[in-house]
Motif scaffolding. Structure first.
Motif, mmCIF file in Angstrom:
data_model
loop_
_atom_site.group_PDB
_atom_site.id
_atom_site.type_symbol
_atom_site.label_atom_id
_atom_site.label_comp_id
_atom_site.label_asym_id
_atom_site.label_seq_id
_atom_site.Cartn_x
_atom_site.Cartn_y
_atom_site.Cartn_z
ATOM 1 N N PRO A 131 12.570 28.078 38.332
ATOM 2 C CA PRO A 131 12.584 29.248 39.217
ATOM 3 C C PRO A 131 12.017 28.903 40.592
ATOM 4 O O PRO A 131 11.105 28.080 40.712
ATOM 5 C CB PRO A 131 11.681 30.253 38.493
ATOM 6 C CG PRO A 131 10.754 29.398 37.693
ATOM 7 C CD PRO A 131 11.555 28.183 37.297
ATOM 8 N N GLY A 132 12.582 29.521 41.621
ATOM 9 C CA GLY A 132 12.044 29.375 42.971
ATOM 10 C C GLY A 132 10.845 30.290 43.151
ATOM 11 O O GLY A 132 10.664 31.256 42.404
ATOM 12 N N ARG A 133 10.037 30.012 44.145
ATOM 13 C CA ARG A 133 8.816 30.791 44.378
ATOM 14 C C ARG A 133 9.096 32.289 44.561
ATOM 15 O O ARG A 133 8.281 33.116 44.204
ATOM 16 C CB ARG A 133 8.081 30.265 45.612
ATOM 17 C CG ARG A 133 7.448 28.924 45.411
ATOM 18 C CD ARG A 133 6.754 28.357 46.654
ATOM 19 N NE ARG A 133 6.106 29.298 47.546
ATOM 20 C CZ ARG A 133 4.903 29.853 47.355
ATOM 21 N NH1 ARG A 133 4.224 29.585 46.273
ATOM 22 N NH2 ARG A 133 4.401 30.684 48.242
ATOM 23 N N ASN A 134 10.244 32.626 45.138
ATOM 24 C CA ASN A 134 10.581 34.030 45.371
ATOM 25 C C ASN A 134 11.440 34.648 44.274
ATOM 26 O O ASN A 134 11.823 35.813 44.359
ATOM 27 C CB ASN A 134 11.265 34.190 46.732
ATOM 28 C CG ASN A 134 10.300 33.955 47.868
ATOM 29 O OD1 ASN A 134 9.180 34.463 47.839
ATOM 30 N ND2 ASN A 134 10.702 33.174 48.845
ATOM 31 N N ASP A 135 11.737 33.867 43.224
ATOM 32 C CA ASP A 135 12.497 34.385 42.087
ATOM 33 C C ASP A 135 11.583 35.230 41.203
ATOM 34 O O ASP A 135 10.353 35.066 41.229
ATOM 35 C CB ASP A 135 13.063 33.230 41.250
ATOM 36 C CG ASP A 135 14.190 32.495 41.952
ATOM 37 O OD1 ASP A 135 14.763 33.051 42.913
ATOM 38 O OD2 ASP A 135 14.491 31.358 41.544
ATOM 39 N N PRO A 136 12.157 36.110 40.391
ATOM 40 C CA PRO A 136 11.333 36.860 39.440
ATOM 41 C C PRO A 136 10.608 35.890 38.497
ATOM 42 O O PRO A 136 11.164 34.866 38.100
ATOM 43 C CB PRO A 136 12.347 37.692 38.652
ATOM 44 C CG PRO A 136 13.555 37.755 39.527
ATOM 45 C CD PRO A 136 13.572 36.471 40.309
ATOM 46 N N CYS A 137 9.370 36.209 38.160
ATOM 47 C CA CYS A 137 8.584 35.351 37.279
ATOM 48 C C CYS A 137 9.222 35.313 35.890
ATOM 49 O O CYS A 137 9.595 36.359 35.349
ATOM 50 C CB CYS A 137 7.139 35.850 37.189
ATOM 51 S SG CYS A 137 6.074 34.682 36.316
ATOM 52 N N LYS A 144 7.317 38.483 41.722
ATOM 53 C CA LYS A 144 7.822 37.178 42.131
ATOM 54 C C LYS A 144 6.940 36.088 41.512
ATOM 55 O O LYS A 144 5.747 36.289 41.302
ATOM 56 C CB LYS A 144 7.795 37.047 43.651
ATOM 57 C CG LYS A 144 8.805 37.930 44.339
ATOM 58 C CD LYS A 144 8.747 37.736 45.842
ATOM 59 C CE LYS A 144 9.752 38.657 46.518
ATOM 60 N NZ LYS A 144 9.772 38.450 47.970
ATOM 61 N N LEU A 145 7.550 34.935 41.241
ATOM 62 C CA LEU A 145 6.839 33.815 40.657
ATOM 63 C C LEU A 145 5.568 33.490 41.437
ATOM 64 O O LEU A 145 4.502 33.308 40.859
ATOM 65 C CB LEU A 145 7.741 32.574 40.564
ATOM 66 C CG LEU A 145 7.060 31.297 40.086
ATOM 67 C CD1 LEU A 145 6.617 31.440 38.631
ATOM 68 C CD2 LEU A 145 8.002 30.120 40.243
#
Length: 152
Positions: A131-137, A144-145
């Motif tokens: 997952p990217g830093r701004n993707d849902p955790c 966000k993650l």
């Protein structure tokens, strides 16, 4: 709603004491899905004695070492059912090891033994999540993650 730390790791949203802890304490799980959820919670809580006790004697390993490196984050039951003394549960579990996330997906088989459901075996597959830093955790918090499991 109970505080998140009080909720059962299986994802039911109810307190651990009212959910999987009763099976960990010896109450028989009423279905393969309930047993699978309690086993997931046991993995999350490192309850290796329960994991061994709920494993069918035909496939149970001699021992099971605690796993302090894996943090279990979320469980999704995709399908479950039972017919007579046989049961099945298809699930997906999200985990974290260090800074890496992964997915364990398994089609598990369960069988009654001495009147209780027991884990027989499964067909697992493990894949990495990136997952990217701004993707849902991946834990399912809705944040966000970078504001959740990726913070720090």
């Amino acid at each position: 709603m109970p505080h998140r730390a009080d909720r059962c790791p299986c994802g039911s949203g109810i307190p651990l004491a009212q959910c999987c802890a009763r099976y960990h304490a010896g109450e028989p799980a009423p279905s393969p899905e309930a047993l699978m959820r309690s086993r997931y919670s046991a993995f999350a809580l490192n309850l290796t004695d329960y994991l061994l006790a709920s494993w069918h004697s035909a496939t149970r390993p001699a021992e099971l070492a605690p796993d302090d490196a894996t943090r279990w984050l979320r469980l999704e039951v995709l399908e479950s059912g039972e017919q007579g003394d046989e049961g099945r549960v298809h699930f997906r579990a999200i985990f974290r090891e260090g800074r890496r996330f992964g997915v364990l997906e398994e089609a598990s088989r369960f069988r009654r033994e001495a009147g209780r459901w027991a884990y027989l075996d499964g067909t697992p597959s493990v894949s990495r999540l990136k997952p990217g830093r701004n993707d849902p955790c991946p834990c399912g918090s809705g944040r966000k993650l970078k504001q959740c499991c990726g913070a720090g």
